[in-house]
Motif scaffolding. Structure first.
Motif, mmCIF file in Angstrom:
data_model
loop_
_atom_site.group_PDB
_atom_site.id
_atom_site.type_symbol
_atom_site.label_atom_id
_atom_site.label_comp_id
_atom_site.label_asym_id
_atom_site.label_seq_id
_atom_site.Cartn_x
_atom_site.Cartn_y
_atom_site.Cartn_z
ATOM 1 N N VAL A 57 0.842 -1.206 0.000
ATOM 2 C CA VAL A 57 0.000 0.000 0.000
ATOM 3 C C VAL A 57 0.872 1.250 0.000
ATOM 4 N N ALA A 58 1.952 1.233 0.774
ATOM 5 C CA ALA A 58 2.865 2.380 0.797
ATOM 6 C C ALA A 58 3.436 2.642 -0.588
ATOM 7 N N THR A 100 2.166 1.705 -3.515
ATOM 8 C CA THR A 100 1.090 2.150 -4.400
ATOM 9 C C THR A 100 0.780 3.622 -4.166
ATOM 10 N N ASN A 101 0.724 4.008 -2.903
ATOM 11 C CA ASN A 101 0.422 5.410 -2.607
ATOM 12 C C ASN A 101 1.555 6.341 -3.006
ATOM 13 N N GLU A 160 3.443 5.828 -5.669
ATOM 14 C CA GLU A 160 3.217 5.956 -7.110
ATOM 15 C C GLU A 160 2.074 6.923 -7.394
ATOM 16 N N THR A 161 1.034 6.840 -6.594
ATOM 17 C CA THR A 161 -0.115 7.734 -6.756
ATOM 18 C C THR A 161 0.287 9.181 -6.505
ATOM 19 N N ALA A 162 1.099 9.404 -5.481
ATOM 20 C CA ALA A 162 1.559 10.763 -5.178
ATOM 21 C C ALA A 162 2.358 11.344 -6.341
ATOM 22 N N TRP A 205 -0.093 12.273 -9.201
ATOM 23 C CA TRP A 205 -0.853 13.489 -8.961
ATOM 24 C C TRP A 205 0.032 14.730 -8.927
#
Length: 67
Positions: free
Chosen positions: A48-49, A51-52, A54-56, A59
């Motif tokens: 999850v870390a 993935t987040n 990558e998401t950061a 964005w």
């Protein structure tokens, strides 16, 4: 027509100086990703870390492109 929707769903060709900003963000995120990979045991939380992170990056780059 909603200008925000139009802006969010259009192609944004890179402008001068933007590719360097994208690269700087990716390099810092990669540094953090390596740290997370080294310090955290393989787990759902680590996934999850990552993935987040990558998401950061996605964005942050969208913020540069759209604005």
């Amino acid at each position: 027509m909603n200008p925000q929707i139009e802006n969010n769903f259009m192609y944004h060709a890179p402008k001068e100086g933007q590719p360097e900003k994208y690269e700087a963000i990716r390099e810092k995120a990669k540094e953090l990703a390596h740290m997370i990979d080294e310090l955290c045991l393989n787990s759902r939380e680590k996934s999850v870390a990552m993935t987040n992170l990558e998401t950061a990056v996605m964005w942050a780059n969208a913020s540069i492109a759209r604005n």
